[in-house]
Design a protein around this motif. Structure first.
Motif, PDB file in Angstrom:
ATOM      1  N   PRO A 237      89.890  10.202  49.560  1.00  0.00           N
ATOM      2  CA  PRO A 237      91.111  10.403  48.783  1.00  0.00           C
ATOM      3  C   PRO A 237      91.375  11.898  48.674  1.00  0.00           C
ATOM      4  CG  PRO A 237      89.512   9.068  47.574  1.00  0.00           C
ATOM      5  CD  PRO A 237      88.812   9.616  48.768  1.00  0.00           C
ATOM      6  N   VAL A 238      92.635  12.275  48.680  1.00  0.00           N
ATOM      7  CA  VAL A 238      92.982  13.694  48.767  1.00  0.00           C
ATOM      8  C   VAL A 238      94.083  14.035  47.775  1.00  0.00           C
ATOM      9  CG1 VAL A 238      93.699  15.527  50.328  1.00  0.00           C
ATOM     10  CG2 VAL A 238      92.442  13.600  51.231  1.00  0.00           C
ATOM     11  N   PHE A 243      95.190  18.619  50.563  1.00  0.00           N
ATOM     12  CA  PHE A 243      95.852  17.821  51.607  1.00  0.00           C
ATOM     13  C   PHE A 243      96.000  18.596  52.907  1.00  0.00           C
ATOM     14  CE2 PHE A 243      97.860  13.742  52.048  1.00  0.00           C
ATOM     15  CZ  PHE A 243      98.694  13.882  53.141  1.00  0.00           C
ATOM     16  N   ASN A 266      90.869   6.466  53.290  1.00  0.00           N
ATOM     17  CA  ASN A 266      90.719   6.033  51.901  1.00  0.00           C
ATOM     18  C   ASN A 266      91.787   6.677  51.038  1.00  0.00           C
ATOM     19  OD1 ASN A 266      87.998   4.421  51.746  1.00  0.00           O
ATOM     20  ND2 ASN A 266      87.589   6.180  53.085  1.00  0.00           N
ATOM     21  N   ASP A 267      92.932   6.918  51.642  1.00  0.00           N
ATOM     22  CA  ASP A 267      94.020   7.574  50.938  1.00  0.00           C
ATOM     23  C   ASP A 267      95.343   7.117  51.542  1.00  0.00           C
ATOM     24  OD1 ASP A 267      96.050  10.007  50.766  1.00  0.00           O
ATOM     25  OD2 ASP A 267      94.609  10.248  49.144  1.00  0.00           O
ATOM     26  N   TRP A 268      96.246   6.632  50.716  1.00  0.00           N
ATOM     27  CA  TRP A 268      97.525   6.139  51.220  1.00  0.00           C
ATOM     28  C   TRP A 268      98.367   7.275  51.806  1.00  0.00           C
ATOM     29  CZ3 TRP A 268      97.455   1.234  51.973  1.00  0.00           C
ATOM     30  CH2 TRP A 268      96.806   0.378  51.080  1.00  0.00           C
ATOM     31  N   GLY A 269      98.219   8.460  51.237  1.00  0.00           N
ATOM     32  CA  GLY A 269      99.001   9.591  51.742  1.00  0.00           C
ATOM     33  C   GLY A 269      98.591   9.977  53.150  1.00  0.00           C
ATOM     34  N   LEU A 271      97.376   7.910  55.292  1.00  0.00           N
ATOM     35  CA  LEU A 271      97.927   6.859  56.145  1.00  0.00           C
ATOM     36  C   LEU A 271      99.354   7.206  56.549  1.00  0.00           C
ATOM     37  CD1 LEU A 271      98.059   4.020  57.420  1.00  0.00           C
ATOM     38  CD2 LEU A 271      98.756   3.153  55.186  1.00  0.00           C
ATOM     39  N   SER A 272     100.123   7.603  55.552  1.00  0.00           N
ATOM     40  CA  SER A 272     101.523   7.949  55.804  1.00  0.00           C
ATOM     41  C   SER A 272     101.617   9.113  56.786  1.00  0.00           C
ATOM     42  CB  SER A 272     102.171   8.300  54.458  1.00  0.00           C
ATOM     43  OG  SER A 272     103.507   8.630  54.617  1.00  0.00           O
ATOM     44  N   LEU A 289      89.717   1.542  49.452  1.00  0.00           N
ATOM     45  CA  LEU A 289      91.008   0.868  49.298  1.00  0.00           C
ATOM     46  C   LEU A 289      90.866  -0.649  49.253  1.00  0.00           C
ATOM     47  CD1 LEU A 289      93.336   3.131  51.469  1.00  0.00           C
ATOM     48  CD2 LEU A 289      93.013   3.102  49.015  1.00  0.00           C
ATOM     49  N   GLU A 321     102.113  -4.103  59.112  1.00  0.00           N
ATOM     50  CA  GLU A 321     103.359  -3.357  59.352  1.00  0.00           C
ATOM     51  C   GLU A 321     103.163  -1.868  59.139  1.00  0.00           C
ATOM     52  OE1 GLU A 321     106.529  -5.085  57.070  1.00  0.00           O
ATOM     53  OE2 GLU A 321     106.818  -6.634  58.609  1.00  0.00           O
ATOM     54  N   MET A 322     102.148  -1.513  58.335  1.00  0.00           N
ATOM     55  CA  MET A 322     101.833  -0.087  58.142  1.00  0.00           C
ATOM     56  C   MET A 322     100.893   0.412  59.242  1.00  0.00           C
ATOM     57  SD  MET A 322     101.130   0.402  54.089  1.00  0.00           S
ATOM     58  CE  MET A 322     101.584  -0.852  52.936  1.00  0.00           C
TER      59      MET A 322
ATOM     60  N   ASN B 138      98.983  11.994  45.859  1.00  0.00           N
ATOM     61  CA  ASN B 138      99.611  13.107  46.557  1.00  0.00           C
ATOM     62  C   ASN B 138     101.023  12.672  46.956  1.00  0.00           C
ATOM     63  OD1 ASN B 138      99.314  11.696  49.255  1.00  0.00           O
ATOM     64  ND2 ASN B 138      97.156  12.006  48.777  1.00  0.00           N
ATOM     65  N   GLU B 140     102.592  12.369  49.735  1.00  0.00           N
ATOM     66  CA  GLU B 140     102.714  11.455  50.874  1.00  0.00           C
ATOM     67  C   GLU B 140     102.386  10.024  50.463  1.00  0.00           C
ATOM     68  OE1 GLU B 140     101.262  14.354  50.830  1.00  0.00           O
ATOM     69  OE2 GLU B 140     102.368  15.547  52.308  1.00  0.00           O
ATOM     70  N   ALA B 141     101.407   9.860  49.587  1.00  0.00           N
ATOM     71  CA  ALA B 141     101.081   8.512  49.111  1.00  0.00           C
ATOM     72  C   ALA B 141     102.231   7.958  48.282  1.00  0.00           C
ATOM     73  CB  ALA B 141      99.798   8.548  48.272  1.00  0.00           C
ATOM     74  N   LEU B 144     104.999   6.514  50.323  1.00  0.00           N
ATOM     75  CA  LEU B 144     104.743   5.200  50.919  1.00  0.00           C
ATOM     76  C   LEU B 144     105.196   4.085  49.979  1.00  0.00           C
ATOM     77  CD1 LEU B 144     103.368   4.497  53.617  1.00  0.00           C
ATOM     78  CD2 LEU B 144     101.253   4.164  52.381  1.00  0.00           C
TER      79      LEU B 144
END
Lengths: 433, 314
Positions: A237-238, A243, A266-269, A271-272, A289, A321-322, B138, B140-141, B144
């Motif tokens: 996680p960040v 970041f 382990n971070d959605w950001g 992933l994005s 996650l 889808e992600m 953050n 970016e998360a 989403l």
């Protein structure tokens, strides 16, 4: 006695429907409950009342017919009426008495005992054992690892093995070893898992400071690829403050390697970020996650098998889808329903909780684990030299910024691991520190 | 002026909290049907205890709360903020939310991204407050999960004010931003915590431990923080950072407190109200901090939130 809504509920059946009411002032003669003004007539002419008593191990239902109770308006204020129900039902008296006794006992315990003693009374938790520690971290780890004796059922397991190099010292050692030779503790670890090593995890799932610099990671990835091993970049996680460093590392690594590299996030950001910039990367949803309760003491609560949102079809579809095609799970002494999508199973250490303001660093630098500190400042890595030692019977350790449980059974009992793997686990990630 | 949102454990306390200065409350509501099916094994929100008044009561109390809101005007946000749910529970929660809608409650705190996703597709009129425990730490998360249904983002207190500012600047749909100001006790990050929090066991963070050396056989005790919830700000305080939070775009300040005594909550609300008033009239951070220290009736606990920014300014 004032009572919480989690202990008892009164479902009042009226001609207008059912109104769920929380009894308040409970006694063996009856209880009070609030009603909003529009419900007055309906409640006072109720058809029946169904009571649900919630005890720790069971729920008891009791029906009261109108002739078994009386309802009176006790008082009212600007917002509600307080209704008093009285009943002579012997069943009600029995259960109310039991509930009141239980709550009184708990309240008394809270005022006279510490939590360990309360746990001992309620669920048989061995509170006395909380004062027994191994003499050192080293002894604790030796005790755990020496108790591992893989049984014959391990020979039935055919998943690939991944080795985790979360400890930066392990990664540095790996870089200087000949091909297919791994550093301690892996080199002396005698276990059927070591016959199937196909994957190496580099990086950290818990702390951005433990993610090595890009050039080190690149060397590690190239070495692994030369050895016909599959490297995976694992990321934590960040926060915004960290970041850019992590994305620079990703960019440098993926920019210098063949495109289809695997990253465990382990971070959605992240992933994005990866989806937008490296759409060819293969993404694994990391262990953090996949959130289920994981607690070294959970067996004392006798809860059913754990299950997370990753078992929900709609969520798996959304993750697909992600760009997420595989996920992670952890062995954590509790039965857990296996996932339906391809996944990696992490063992024997499992994550319980992590601090962004590193508790280990705070304890070492400030003498106080709870000190407020800056998680973006340069870290001096006290985790190289220290860890939190916990009572021996708990099988847990505070390593890096995280509290980990140790599931020794996962390395001894192959059938147990097979039950967690189900049909979709194709990789076991061995995490030794 | 930044608004105050206070944790409500009992419906009777709502008027007192609003009169003390709270602009909003948040509370848990767990219908009997949930307890019937799942007991305490699978909590609907982050209060997993049976014996403490950590939730408002049944639907009767939800309706009473509605009448209080209609009179006093300060909204109540319902918490559906467990970190994860069983697959079968998502449609059940949707039904519960639907019932709450019909009772006049349309804003919910959500921590599970899967639940956010599900509710977004099922109830487009829902207004979600995205919890700091949703693992969105953050910009970016947040992007989403930047759905039109997300009305507010709640930041975890382990982010610095400057990191919060970065997140706020990147938000597209959202117009409200909330930060912790008092009483959130834990050293660990809620999104990263898998511990049970129940009547029978203490949380993992309260277990006894020693600090051990990896290179020798030494181990020793470290100081435990003195945290007496009866003492103002003892379990953590972000009041000195209010000026910076205000200027970073924070619109709401969270006082944790479900399960705390109403007297302590009223005290805390009043203190935060005084502090936000100081903030309104302060011309600088230093001016504000001087003013707030002079009006606080209690000694500083030195358990400071957002102190990483403080160190940078110093």
């Amino acid at each position: 006695m004032l009572i919480s809504s989690a202990c008892i509920c009164a479902l009042v059946h009226t001609s207008n429907g059912l109104l769920e009411c929380s009894p308040e002032d409970l006694s063996i003669l009856g209880f009070t409950f609030k009603i909003p003004f529009p419900w007055k007539q309906q409640i006072l002419s109720s058809k029946s009342i169904e009571l649900h008593f919630y005890f720790p191990k069971e729920r008891v239902s009791l029906f009261l017919d109108p002739h078994e109770y009386t309802l009176q308006i006790e008082k009212q204020n600007a917002y509600n009426m307080l209704i008093r129900l009285e009943t002579s039902s012997s069943s009600y008296r029995q259960h109310a008495h039991e509930l009141i006794l239980q709550i009184t006992q708990y309240t008394d315990m809270r005022s006279h005992m510490d939590m360990a003693e309360i746990s001992s009374h309620l669920v048989g938790y061995p509170s006395d054992a909380e004062s027994v520690f191994a003499s050192s971290i080293r002894e604790q780890m030796d005790n755990w690892l020496s108790a591992i004796h893989p049984d014959a059922s391990w020979n039935q397991i055919s998943a690939n093995t991944a080795l985790s190099f979360m400890n930066p010292a392990l990664l540095n050692a790996y870089l200087h070893l000949p091909a297919q030779i791994f550093p301690e503790p892996y080199s002396s670890f005698s276990h059927p898992l070591m016959q199937h090593i196909k994957v190496l995890y580099f990086g950290s799932m818990i702390c951005p400071h433990l993610v090595p610099d890009a050039d080190i990671l690149l060397r590690a990835f190239r070495k692994a690829l030369c050895e016909n091993l599959h490297p995976v970049l694992t990321l934590p996680p960040v926060t915004p403050g960290n970041f850019d460093r992590i994305t620079d590392i990703i960019g440098h690594l993926l920019g210098n390697l063949p495109s289809r590299q695997e990253i465990s996030i382990n971070d959605w950001g992240l992933l994005s970020y990866i989806q937008a910039n490296f759409p060819d990367a293969e993404i694994e949803l990391g262990p953090l996650l996949n959130r289920v309760p994981r607690d070294v003491r959970i067996a004392y609560l006798h809860r059913p098998a754990a299950c997370s949102s990753l078992h929900a079809d709609f969520w798996i579809h959304a993750l697909n889808e992600m760009g997420i095609r595989r996920a992670s799970a952890q062995c954590h002494e509790q039965t857990e329903t296996p996932l339906d999508l391809p996944f990696s199973l992490f063992l024997p250490f499992y994550h319980m909780n992590s601090a962004l303001q590193c508790t280990l660093r705070n304890a070492v630098l400030f003498g106080n684990r709870g000190a407020e500190s800056d998680n973006t400042q340069n870290c001096t890595f006290p985790c190289k030299s220290y860890a939190f030692l916990y009572p021996s019977f708990l099988h847990m350790i505070g390593k890096y910024n995280t509290l980990w449980g140790f599931d020794g059974n996962s390395l001894s009992n192959g059938s147990y691991v097979q039950s967690l793997m189900g049909n979709s686990c194709d990789r076991i990630v061995l995490q030794l520190f | 002026m930044m608004k105050i949102t206070a944790g409500l454990g009992h419906v009777d306390d709502y008027p007192a909290y609003i009169h003390a200065g709270a602009d909003e409350v948040f509370c848990g509501y767990v219908p009997d049907s949930w307890y019937e099916k799942y007991g305490m094994d699978s909590p609907l929100n982050r209060r997993e205890v049976r014996y403490a008044h950590a939730q408002i009561g049944g639907r009767n109390e939800l309706l009473v709360l509605r009448s209080m809101i209609d009179d006093l005007g300060a909204p109540a946000i319902l918490t559906m903020n467990a970190l994860s749910y069983l697959p079968e529970q998502y449609p059940i929660i949707t039904d519960i939310v639907g019932q709450c809608f019909s009772d006049g409650f349309s804003e919910f705190i959500v921590a599970d991204p899967a639940l956010l996703y599900y509710l977004n597709s099922q109830i487009p009129d829902i207004r979600v407050h995205l919890s700091g425990e949703s693992f969105t730490m953050n910009p970016e998360a947040l992007s989403l999960f930047d759905f039109p249904t997300v009305k507010r983002i709640i930041f975890h207190r382990h982010l610095s004010v400057s990191e919060i500012r970065k997140c706020i600047l990147s938000a597209k749909h959202c117009s409200e931003f909330e930060a912790f100001v008092l009483n959130e006790r834990c050293h660990f990050h809620g999104a990263l915590c898998a511990s049970v929090h129940c009547d029978e066991l203490s949380p993992i963070c309260r277990l006894p431990y020693l600090l051990g050396s990896l290179s020798s056989d030494a181990s020793w005790s470290t100081r435990k923080m003195d945290q007496d919830p009866e003492v103002f700000s003892s379990t953590g305080c972000g009041l000195c950072a209010l000026y910076d939070l205000d200027h970073s775009g924070i619109t709401h300040l969270k006082i944790v407190g479900r399960g705390n005594s109403p007297e302590n909550m009223i005290r805390d609300i009043q203190m935060v109200k005084k502090a936000t008033t100081c903030c309104e009239y302060a011309s600088s951070r230093e001016d504000f901090q001087k003013a707030v220290k002079s009006i606080l009736q209690y000694p500083c606990s030195n358990n400071c939130y957002y102190s990483q920014d403080k160190k940078r300014h110093d």
